[in-house]
Design an enzyme around this catalytic site. Structure first.
Site, short mmCIF file in Angstrom:
data_model
loop_
_atom_site.label_atom_id
_atom_site.label_comp_id
_atom_site.label_asym_id
_atom_site.label_seq_id
_atom_site.Cartn_x
_atom_site.Cartn_y
_atom_site.Cartn_z
CG LEU A 191 -10.02 -0.82 -31.15
CD1 LEU A 191 -11.37 -1.51 -31.06
CD2 LEU A 191 -10.00 0.14 -32.34
N GLY A 219 -13.79 -14.90 -16.23
CA GLY A 219 -14.17 -16.21 -16.77
C GLY A 219 -12.95 -16.97 -17.25
N GLY A 255 -6.30 -10.36 -25.78
CA GLY A 255 -6.77 -10.94 -24.52
C GLY A 255 -5.94 -12.10 -24.01
CD GLU A 256 -7.36 -16.41 -25.80
OE1 GLU A 256 -7.49 -16.00 -26.97
OE2 GLU A 256 -7.80 -17.48 -25.40
CB THR A 316 -8.98 -1.33 -21.97
OG1 THR A 316 -9.00 -0.97 -23.36
CG2 THR A 316 -9.89 -0.42 -21.18
#
Lengths: 153, 735
Positions: free
Chosen positions: B628, B235, B701-702, B632
């Site tokens: 965490l 997305g 994420g960014e 990933t």
């Protein structure tokens, strides 16, 4: 038209196929195999990559009629029962998957590369997979996955 | 009582729990879902950028094979605009009048038995227009501009006095183009009404928002709307709004009384679900001869749609990036006949950082100091505006570790001083201070009769690994093996979570899951403490830990029982608890809330004769607080870096300056990085758990994308001596 095609080792038949349909459409909409993805519908992204008679192809660019009497192998046909194919397993292990939408096409393309070139160099991997676009992973872990899978096969 | 003291599962590089589903093609993305009796829809889009529809003839389309309905502004009822969300206004409702606001605006929707029939019939819809001269760029005198759209403009000290006192100044203008999010997954909406109950499978990053929007637009209670997005083909911000096509699919399903599925085409993805808007930024910096910043002035103008809004404060980040006494930041938007922009991975900061960190490099050159040294000398030891200590900040460590790993000290100071054959080799760097963001979240955790646990939330996994880290977190807190924990996500019927966006979901939702686990353990403890049959009867809560699939006496793991045993004895099929998290309040904490920090060091090779730019390696060091899942999280940062490379040297959505049509709306023409473009990437995490977050998490994420474009542009300057202030950096700028 009626289409006869062997998909993942199974003889399949689809009726009332319109001549303009793509193989991708037949797989997804008529044969219940949505693993191959539609992301551009013009052969630019590789998300719909399948084997057509052992040759990888963008199934969005293959007219359904061209698959008549031929063998198609999709991402759904790579695993042996519960056991993932080494390429699939290495994608999981290496963390080569994020959103996963490009993954089926990449798995098939990498599978084909290792069939042809059992121990590819990094340059060969980059070149072979350059037609499969991914927006999430940054590709780095996909390279790792292909290297690992080459060792495992 | 407490949960397990050490962190054996948290932080571990656990394999993605949804990996096997995805590598076998079994993960159901929105476009993979089908419902019995569904019809298919195809959009008709405007071929002009401004004006009115004078005639819209659907006769031929309606007669075409398989066609069930053609929706136009004549048929669609007047629909209200969706609600104000925490990210801003909803897009205008579609097909409400004859006005055309941008090229590619939806003007009709054809519904037919098959997708092919709908697509064929869409071509038969005849639209006549009275075109107007569109406003397409900043410099059009007719353009309406919006100053300080978000009230974020900032003033500190006296920037003119600061510049006047400077020994060295930089004054430069930087431009960035439109970029298109282009997730691989085509956005898709499948809508089904049963009476007043509505079920929608939608490509969204925010199921709860889509539910609220559809309830308001269609005038039904929120409880009767269910929005599902358990898997999404990416997305990057495009899924943060309930776009007009979503409303149209739902309206069409109501009109034909059958489920309706609408899948956008790739070209439609360029005009229908947002983009990173183009902008022009002017940065003025002033420093004394000892490389101390005394003034930062940063003005931005970005392009906006005529009747929609978007959050893009390019300049705002410059107010807090460095210790500096005199600062002005100001943002402005200009309305044009272009499709609505939207957040695209690191909105505003991707663009703003490019300008600031390029200007910092120019300043370093003007001062004749090392670019890294300039940043270290002006490091913001405390929050520059609030004067408060950071809740966490390892930016100095990012610089130090990155410089060491990259070999920065061996970089020659002079530009154009290294070559390898016909390749000019250069190295550049940039720093990143990403803002803190968190929204309130709910979650539920349930233990079941089989002894396992389930996490439930409306929050979704955009591909970042939310399924995996929530599973890890719950397993850790309940003392369960990973295999006995399942996460159910992306369903608006489940407890409400915020969007997968703003690098804030892991902290918000993770904290809610942690709260739910704590409440659940409290409830379980109450059961056993008062139960004479329990081996833990009468235990002091402080002496009980969650371990081995149940509750155990601390230091005496033999004394305890499994969750399955507890539930069975009390005749309960399951026991659940709701948890919540609320964002931290900086004033209460006496500290400034920190987002992630980072540093990028890039090496490029530029062909001296052809101007080709190749990024040969990037070293990135990130302070993301507690990580965490190393696997990933690393993948997030690597993906961000490649996104930054795309922004730096490839991505450019080109709008025809006279017609307003996007000229390169395909993957063949809109270039994104491919495998063959991937350099050697080195990603390292540093830093400590953040003090203001219950989990210590800051979100990654960014941040990996921000700063890459500047590091590359600075490396290009180092390689060639040519300063490129306009993205993407293409060979024409270097010849």
């Amino acid at each position: 038209m009626r289409l006869n095609v062997t998909v993942n080792g199974e003889r399949r038949q689809a009726d009332d196929v319109w001549e303009g349909e793509s193989l991708l459409y037949v797989l997804r909409e008529r044969l219940g195999l949505p693993g191959s993805k539609n992301a551009c519908e013009q052969g630019e992204c590789g998300s719909c990559t399948v084997y057509l008679d052992d040759v990888p192809a963008c199934s969005c660019l293959v007219a359904a009629g061209q698959a008549e009497g031929r063998e198609v192998r999709t991402v759904e046909g790579l695993a042996e029962g519960e056991a993932l194919d080494p390429v699939q397993q290495s994608f999981v292990d290496a963390g080569a998957v994020q959103c996963g939408f490009c993954t089926p096409g990449l798995v098939v393309a990498a599978h084909d590369l290792l069939d042809r070139v059992p121990d590819p160099s990094d340059e060969e991997i980059r070149e072979a997979l350059a037609g499969n676009l991914c927006r999430c992973t940054g590709y780095e872990k996909i390279l790792d996955a292909v290297r690992t899978a080459a060792g495992a096969r | 009582m407490s949960t397990a003291e050490d962190l054996p599962v948290l932080g571990a590089p656990v394999d993605r729990v949804d990996g096997p589903l995805k590598v076998t093609g079994q993960a159901p993305y929105p476009s993979d879902v089908d419902l019995p009796g569904q019809a298919h829809a195809a959009l008709v889009q405007s071929t002009i950028a401004a004006g009115r529809i004078t005639d819209l003839d659907t006769t031929e389309a309606e007669k075409a094979p398989g066609v069930l309905a053609v929706l136009t502004h004549h048929t669609v009822p007047r629909l209200p605009r969706g609600p104000m969300t925490s990210l801003g206004v909803s897009p205008p409702a579609p097909l409400q009048d004859d006005r055309i606001r941008h090229h590619g605006q939806h003007v009709a929707l054809v519904v037919a038995e098959s997708r092919e029939q709908a697509t064929a019939a869409a071509r038969l819809v005849r639209v006549e227009y009275a075109p107007a001269d569109p406003v397409l760029d900043f410099d059009d005198p007719r353009a309406v501009s919006v100053d300080d759209p978000w009230g974020l403009d900032s003033h500190r000290g006296d920037v003119d006095a600061g510049l006047a006192s400077a020994d060295v100044t930089v004054d430069a203008v930087y431009t960035t183009p439109d970029n298109t999010n282009n997730p691989l997954g085509l956005f898709s909406t499948l809508a089904a009404w049963e009476g007043e109950r509505l079920t929608v499978y939608d490509a969204t990053q925010w199921p709860a928002m889509v539910r609220e929007t559809l309830a308001e637009v269609f005038g039904v209670p929120e409880v009767s709307v269910r929005v599902l997005s358990p898997f999404l083909g990416g997305g990057f911000g495009a899924g943060l709004r309930a776009w007009p096509h979503v409303i149209l699919a739902v309206q069409a399903a109501r009109d034909v009384g059958r489920p309706v599925k609408l899948v956008l085409t790739r070209p439609q993805m360029f005009t229908s679900v947002g983009h990173r808007p183009k902008g022009v930024q002017r940065v003025r910096l002033g420093a004394t001869a000892d490389a101390t910043l005394v003034a930062i002035e940063h003005h931005s103008t970005s392009l906006l749609a005529v009747e929609d809004d978007d959050y893009e404060p390019f300049a705002a980040g410059s107010a807090v990036a460095y210790a500096c006494p005199h600062v002005v930041t100001a943002d402005r938007q200009v309305r044009a006949n272009v499709p609505a922009p939207v957040s695209m991975r690191a909105p505003a900061h991707a663009q703003g950082n490019f300008a600031l960190e390029s200007a910092m490099d120019e300043l370093a050159c003007a001062l004749d100091v090392d670019p890294l040294e300039l940043r270290l000398r002006n490091h913001a030891d405390v929050h520059p505006a609030l004067g408060l200590p950071w809740s966490s900040n390892a930016l100095r460590e990012c610089y130090a570790v990155g410089a060491e790993r990259f070999g920065w000290s061996r970089r020659p100071a002079r530009p154009r001083s290294r070559r390898d054959g016909h390749w000019l080799v250069g190295q550049g760097m940039a720093g990143v201070s990403y803002p803190w963001y968190q929204a309130p979240s709910l979650a539920r955790v349930t233990v079941t009769a089989d002894g396992g646990a389930t996490v439930a939330s409306s929050g979704m996994d955009i591909g970042t690994g939310t399924y995996t880290v929530l599973t890890q977190l719950c397993a850790h807190l309940l003392g369960l093996p990973l295999e006995q924990v399942r996460s159910d996500l992306g369903d608006s019927d489940l407890p409400e979570a915020p969007q997968a966006g703003g690098s804030g979901l892991t902290s918000a939702l993770g904290s809610a899951v942690a709260d739910a686990c704590e409440r659940l353990l409290g409830a379980l403890l109450e059961l056993v403490r008062d139960d004479p049959e329990s081996p833990l009867h009468g235990s002091d809560p402080e002496d009980v830990v969650a371990a081995g699939g149940g509750l155990r006496r601390r230091g005496d793991p033999g004394r305890g029982e499994t969750y399955a045993a507890i539930l069975a004895r009390h005749g309960r099929p399951q026991l659940g608890a709701d948890g919540a998290s609320t964002p931290a309040q900086p004033t209460e904490l006496g500290m400034a809330l920190a987002g992630a920090f980072g540093a990028h060091f890039a090496e490029v090779r530029v062909d001296e004769d052809l101007g080709l730019v190749r990024v040969s390696r990037v070293t990135t060091v990130i302070d993301g607080g507690r990580i965490l899942n190393e696997k990933t999280a690393r993948s997030q940062v690597i993906g961000g870096v490649i996104g930054g490379i795309g922004m730096a040297v490839f991505e450019d959505t080109i709008t025809d300056p006279t017609t307003g049509r996007i000229a390169n709306a395909t993957f063949g023409d809109y270039l994104v990085p491919v495998h063959a473009d991937v350099p050697d990437l080195d990603v390292t995490f540093v830093g400590e758990p953040d003090r203001a977050s219950a989990l210590g998490v800051k979100g990654v994420g960014e941040v990996g994308l921000v700063g890459v474009a500047a590091a590359i542009a600075n490396a290009v300057h180092h390689a060639t001596g040519v300063r490129v202030r306009s993205l993407p950096i293409t060979l024409d700028a270097l010849l």
